[in-house]
Design a protein around this motif. Structure first.
Motif, PDB file in Angstrom:
ATOM      1  N   MET A   1       0.845  -1.183   0.000  1.00 27.94           N
ATOM      2  CA  MET A   1       0.000   0.000   0.000  1.00 27.94           C
ATOM      3  C   MET A   1       0.890   1.246   0.000  1.00 27.94           C
ATOM      4  SD  MET A   1      -3.003   0.842   2.664  1.00 27.94           S
ATOM      5  CE  MET A   1      -3.898   2.333   2.567  1.00 27.94           C
ATOM      6  N   GLY A   2       0.594   2.182  -0.870  1.00 27.99           N
ATOM      7  CA  GLY A   2       1.396   3.394  -0.985  1.00 27.99           C
ATOM      8  C   GLY A   2       1.099   4.372   0.127  1.00 27.99           C
ATOM      9  N   LYS A   3       1.926   5.386   0.211  1.00 30.12           N
ATOM     10  CA  LYS A   3       1.761   6.423   1.222  1.00 30.12           C
ATOM     11  C   LYS A   3       0.557   7.287   0.880  1.00 30.12           C
ATOM     12  CE  LYS A   3       4.988   9.679   1.661  1.00 30.12           C
ATOM     13  NZ  LYS A   3       6.182  10.403   2.113  1.00 30.12           N
ATOM     14  N   LEU A   4      -0.247   7.579   1.887  1.00 30.85           N
ATOM     15  CA  LEU A   4      -1.421   8.429   1.711  1.00 30.85           C
ATOM     16  C   LEU A   4      -0.966   9.876   1.559  1.00 30.85           C
ATOM     17  CD1 LEU A   4      -4.502   8.575   1.704  1.00 30.85           C
ATOM     18  CD2 LEU A   4      -4.396   8.857   4.185  1.00 30.85           C
ATOM     19  N   ARG A   5      -1.327  10.485   0.440  1.00 32.67           N
ATOM     20  CA  ARG A   5      -0.957  11.878   0.177  1.00 32.67           C
ATOM     21  C   ARG A   5      -2.211  12.734   0.266  1.00 32.67           C
ATOM     22  NH1 ARG A   5       1.753  13.124  -4.943  1.00 32.67           N
ATOM     23  NH2 ARG A   5      -0.006  12.043  -5.855  1.00 32.67           N
ATOM     24  N   LEU A   6      -2.137  13.782   1.070  1.00 36.10           N
ATOM     25  CA  LEU A   6      -3.287  14.647   1.292  1.00 36.10           C
ATOM     26  C   LEU A   6      -2.937  16.091   0.982  1.00 36.10           C
ATOM     27  CD1 LEU A   6      -4.366  13.166   4.738  1.00 36.10           C
ATOM     28  CD2 LEU A   6      -5.365  12.650   2.502  1.00 36.10           C
ATOM     29  N   VAL A   7      -3.943  16.858   0.583  1.00 35.15           N
ATOM     30  CA  VAL A   7      -3.764  18.287   0.337  1.00 35.15           C
ATOM     31  C   VAL A   7      -4.930  19.059   0.948  1.00 35.15           C
ATOM     32  CG1 VAL A   7      -2.393  18.097  -1.778  1.00 35.15           C
ATOM     33  CG2 VAL A   7      -4.876  18.143  -1.941  1.00 35.15           C
ATOM     34  N   ALA A   8      -4.637  20.288   1.320  1.00 36.39           N
ATOM     35  CA  ALA A   8      -5.660  21.206   1.818  1.00 36.39           C
ATOM     36  C   ALA A   8      -5.852  22.305   0.779  1.00 36.39           C
ATOM     37  CB  ALA A   8      -5.221  21.784   3.166  1.00 36.39           C
ATOM     38  N   SER A   9      -6.701  23.249   1.086  1.00 32.48           N
ATOM     39  CA  SER A   9      -7.031  24.281   0.098  1.00 32.48           C
ATOM     40  C   SER A   9      -5.815  25.101  -0.339  1.00 32.48           C
ATOM     41  CB  SER A   9      -8.128  25.201   0.627  1.00 32.48           C
ATOM     42  OG  SER A   9      -7.727  25.808   1.823  1.00 32.48           O
ATOM     43  N   GLN A  10      -4.877  25.339   0.562  1.00 38.01           N
ATOM     44  CA  GLN A  10      -3.676  26.100   0.195  1.00 38.01           C
ATOM     45  C   GLN A  10      -2.887  25.378  -0.898  1.00 38.01           C
ATOM     46  OE1 GLN A  10      -2.553  29.157   1.151  1.00 38.01           O
ATOM     47  NE2 GLN A  10      -0.843  28.927  -0.249  1.00 38.01           N
ATOM     48  N   GLU A  11      -2.709  24.070  -0.756  1.00 41.29           N
ATOM     49  CA  GLU A  11      -1.986  23.295  -1.777  1.00 41.29           C
ATOM     50  C   GLU A  11      -2.761  23.257  -3.087  1.00 41.29           C
ATOM     51  OE1 GLU A  11      -0.436  21.993   2.143  1.00 41.29           O
ATOM     52  OE2 GLU A  11      -2.472  22.111   1.367  1.00 41.29           O
ATOM     53  N   ILE A  12      -4.070  23.161  -2.996  1.00 38.65           N
ATOM     54  CA  ILE A  12      -4.896  23.151  -4.214  1.00 38.65           C
ATOM     55  C   ILE A  12      -4.765  24.491  -4.925  1.00 38.65           C
ATOM     56  CG2 ILE A  12      -7.263  23.080  -5.082  1.00 38.65           C
ATOM     57  CD1 ILE A  12      -7.777  20.958  -2.868  1.00 38.65           C
ATOM     58  N   GLN A  13      -4.759  25.553  -4.171  1.00 34.41           N
ATOM     59  CA  GLN A  13      -4.557  26.889  -4.745  1.00 34.41           C
ATOM     60  C   GLN A  13      -3.242  26.939  -5.513  1.00 34.41           C
ATOM     61  OE1 GLN A  13      -4.774  29.983  -1.762  1.00 34.41           O
ATOM     62  NE2 GLN A  13      -3.550  31.372  -2.997  1.00 34.41           N
ATOM     63  N   GLU A  14      -2.187  26.409  -4.925  1.00 29.60           N
ATOM     64  CA  GLU A  14      -0.882  26.397  -5.584  1.00 29.60           C
ATOM     65  C   GLU A  14      -0.863  25.467  -6.789  1.00 29.60           C
ATOM     66  OE1 GLU A  14       1.788  25.406  -2.407  1.00 29.60           O
ATOM     67  OE2 GLU A  14       1.366  27.267  -1.342  1.00 29.60           O
ATOM     68  N   MET A  15      -1.495  24.303  -6.678  1.00 27.52           N
ATOM     69  CA  MET A  15      -1.536  23.353  -7.794  1.00 27.52           C
ATOM     70  C   MET A  15      -2.231  23.961  -9.006  1.00 27.52           C
ATOM     71  SD  MET A  15      -2.558  19.938  -5.623  1.00 27.52           S
ATOM     72  CE  MET A  15      -2.539  18.729  -6.960  1.00 27.52           C
ATOM     73  N   LEU A  16      -3.281  24.744  -8.755  1.00 28.11           N
ATOM     74  CA  LEU A  16      -4.059  25.334  -9.840  1.00 28.11           C
ATOM     75  C   LEU A  16      -3.526  26.698 -10.276  1.00 28.11           C
ATOM     76  CD1 LEU A  16      -7.627  24.491  -8.517  1.00 28.11           C
ATOM     77  CD2 LEU A  16      -6.494  23.472 -10.494  1.00 28.11           C
ATOM     78  N   GLY A  17      -2.695  27.318  -9.453  1.00 29.73           N
ATOM     79  CA  GLY A  17      -2.188  28.648  -9.779  1.00 29.73           C
ATOM     80  C   GLY A  17      -3.273  29.700  -9.768  1.00 29.73           C
ATOM     81  N   VAL A  18      -4.162  29.619  -8.767  1.00 29.89           N
ATOM     82  CA  VAL A  18      -5.289  30.546  -8.674  1.00 29.89           C
ATOM     83  C   VAL A  18      -5.291  31.226  -7.305  1.00 29.89           C
ATOM     84  CG1 VAL A  18      -6.708  29.247 -10.313  1.00 29.89           C
ATOM     85  CG2 VAL A  18      -6.869  28.723  -7.860  1.00 29.89           C
ATOM     86  N   SER A  19      -6.135  32.232  -7.181  1.00 28.70           N
ATOM     87  CA  SER A  19      -6.271  32.937  -5.910  1.00 28.70           C
ATOM     88  C   SER A  19      -7.009  32.068  -4.896  1.00 28.70           C
ATOM     89  CB  SER A  19      -7.054  34.241  -6.114  1.00 28.70           C
ATOM     90  OG  SER A  19      -8.403  33.936  -6.439  1.00 28.70           O
ATOM     91  N   ARG A  20      -6.942  32.477  -3.650  1.00 29.76           N
ATOM     92  CA  ARG A  20      -7.656  31.751  -2.585  1.00 29.76           C
ATOM     93  C   ARG A  20      -9.164  31.733  -2.860  1.00 29.76           C
ATOM     94  NH1 ARG A  20      -7.038  33.973   3.378  1.00 29.76           N
ATOM     95  NH2 ARG A  20      -7.701  35.797   2.225  1.00 29.76           N
ATOM     96  N   THR A  21      -9.698  32.873  -3.312  1.00 33.78           N
ATOM     97  CA  THR A  21     -11.133  32.953  -3.622  1.00 33.78           C
ATOM     98  C   THR A  21     -11.506  31.994  -4.741  1.00 33.78           C
ATOM     99  OG1 THR A  21     -11.201  35.257  -2.921  1.00 33.78           O
ATOM    100  CG2 THR A  21     -12.987  34.498  -4.342  1.00 33.78           C
ATOM    101  N   ARG A  22     -10.688  31.960  -5.798  1.00 33.07           N
ATOM    102  CA  ARG A  22     -10.978  31.066  -6.931  1.00 33.07           C
ATOM    103  C   ARG A  22     -10.843  29.600  -6.513  1.00 33.07           C
ATOM    104  NH1 ARG A  22     -14.121  29.493 -10.406  1.00 33.07           N
ATOM    105  NH2 ARG A  22     -13.263  28.613 -12.311  1.00 33.07           N
ATOM    106  N   ALA A  23      -9.852  29.287  -5.686  1.00 27.82           N
ATOM    107  CA  ALA A  23      -9.701  27.912  -5.202  1.00 27.82           C
ATOM    108  C   ALA A  23     -10.931  27.501  -4.398  1.00 27.82           C
ATOM    109  CB  ALA A  23      -8.437  27.786  -4.365  1.00 27.82           C
TER     110      ALA A  23
END
Length: 66
Positions: A1-23
């Motif tokens: 079983m692989g390592k569980l990788r998790l993200v929060a809204s801040q990481e999603i914002q960075e992954m998408l390259g968008v503002s906090r509001t847009r995320a």
């Protein structure tokens, strides 16, 4: 079983390259994956679910980990 990788809204914002509001708008859309947990610090998603959504809905964003 692989390592569980998790993200929060801040990481999603960075992954998408968008503002906090847009995320926030994106993560609240019906097409976005459901979070796997809701903690006092906010919602948490599995990284794989978010990456899959990005590939399907934002093909203009290149995967930098490959």
């Amino acid at each position: 079983m692989g390592k569980l990788r998790l993200v929060a809204s801040q990481e999603i914002q960075e992954m998408l390259g968008v503002s906090r509001t847009r995320a926030y708008q994106i993560t609240n859309s019906k097409s976005f994956p459901d979070p796997v947990a809701v903690l006092s610090v906010g919602r948490i998603w599995q990284t794989e679910d978010v990456e899959r959504w990005i590939k399907a809905n934002r093909p203009d964003i290149q995967d930098t980990e490959e």
